[in-house]
Design an enzyme around this catalytic site. Sequence first.
Site, PDB file in Angstrom:
ATOM      1  N   LYS A 180       0.811  -1.220   0.000  1.00 18.18           N
ATOM      2  CA  LYS A 180       0.000   0.000   0.000  1.00 18.18           C
ATOM      3  C   LYS A 180       0.844   1.269   0.000  1.00 18.18           C
ATOM      4  O   LYS A 180       0.339   2.352  -0.247  1.00 18.18           O
ATOM      5  CB  LYS A 180      -0.936  -0.001   1.219  1.00 18.18           C
ATOM      6  N   HIS A 241      -2.482  -7.017  13.826  1.00 19.77           N
ATOM      7  CA  HIS A 241      -3.929  -7.066  13.609  1.00 19.77           C
ATOM      8  C   HIS A 241      -4.553  -8.318  14.244  1.00 19.77           C
ATOM      9  O   HIS A 241      -3.965  -9.397  14.230  1.00 19.77           O
ATOM     10  CB  HIS A 241      -4.242  -7.123  12.112  1.00 19.77           C
ATOM     11  N   HIS A 250       0.322 -16.472   7.860  1.00 21.61           N
ATOM     12  CA  HIS A 250       1.665 -15.954   8.110  1.00 21.61           C
ATOM     13  C   HIS A 250       1.582 -14.777   9.074  1.00 21.61           C
ATOM     14  O   HIS A 250       1.056 -13.715   8.735  1.00 21.61           O
ATOM     15  CB  HIS A 250       2.336 -15.524   6.812  1.00 21.61           C
ATOM     16  N   HIS A 252       2.463 -11.500  10.942  1.00 20.38           N
ATOM     17  CA  HIS A 252       3.192 -10.328  10.476  1.00 20.38           C
ATOM     18  C   HIS A 252       2.945  -9.144  11.406  1.00 20.38           C
ATOM     19  O   HIS A 252       1.921  -9.075  12.108  1.00 20.38           O
ATOM     20  CB  HIS A 252       2.790  -9.966   9.047  1.00 20.38           C
ATOM     21  N   HIS A 254       2.853  -4.879  11.489  1.00 22.43           N
ATOM     22  CA  HIS A 254       2.757  -3.664  10.686  1.00 22.43           C
ATOM     23  C   HIS A 254       3.669  -2.592  11.289  1.00 22.43           C
ATOM     24  O   HIS A 254       3.698  -2.400  12.514  1.00 22.43           O
ATOM     25  CB  HIS A 254       1.315  -3.157  10.661  1.00 22.43           C
TER      26      HIS A 254
END
Length: 316
Positions: A180, A241, A250, A252, A254
């Site tokens: 993004k 999240h 997976h 991850h 942020h």
Amino acid sequence: MSHPAAPINLEKLNRFRFERVINEDPLTHSLILLGSLPGHSEVSSDGEHVAAIVKIERTALDPENASDFFSDKGLVKRVALEESTDIYTWLFGWLGEERERDIKINIICPATQVHIRKYSKQDVFMVRETPKLYETIVKPYIAAFPPARTQWVENILLGLSEQEKVLYSSPEFLILPDMKWDLKTISSLYLLALVQDRSIRSLRDLRRKHVDLLNTIRCESEKVVYEKWGLGKGSLRMYIHYQPSYSEDHFHVHIVNANQAGMMGMSVGQAHLLDDVVSLLEIEPEGGLGIFEKMTLTYGLGDQHGLFDAMRDASL
């Protein structure tokens, strides 16, 4: 009646003397400029100037033009490939040959019904996921994901794609830009740390033994952004999240510029700050159930999400 210094036409506006950018907002695609304009309409460009603020904001895309973006009418005049891996492709587009790049184009092809539902406008319902609901509804849902759903992430982790973008690599995790981010605007910096350990599928799987991993992600992320972009400690917001927005197979983290505000995905009930997660894991007792196994987690679920009906019914 307008002020004599008001730039009511392009000729007068072109007399603007730019001083500096005083604000920018990547979410609204706007810049606020500080400079000066002639104090009176009859004053030449070399005469007395008064302070002026100019906000430049890109207008919204008109849905009436939707059918013409990619057609024989050709509203998009030129594109440049940014990346393509598995079913995902990212390009930049120009609405005119002599313009700065106007739009970022993200493509999913072939798109499944899961993708279509995910990217459709949704109403959000707040659910309270107890450990029991996780075990009976959520965990089986995550376990049923076909491998193809997250093949693009697997390609990155296996070194088959996007390796030129990787900013940090170790046997435990990779750090690279999120798709993004435009790779240009530092105020909207957005990176991801993708963890290699496939046994960690979400926040629920974290245990005290993972504290070192999470602390290393924080440390190496800070090093990367300082060495590459000069951003010091305290300049980053790192979060996890739950529910994960994608790549549920997976785990991850942020990593975004702390000055970003109002960005989707950073809302209460979805984003859990990395430092808070580490603090909770550090007070987790040795042995027995992990702290995230025992917690009830409250979050917003869109009505197009595959879990929506079951979780809503269980919460009512």
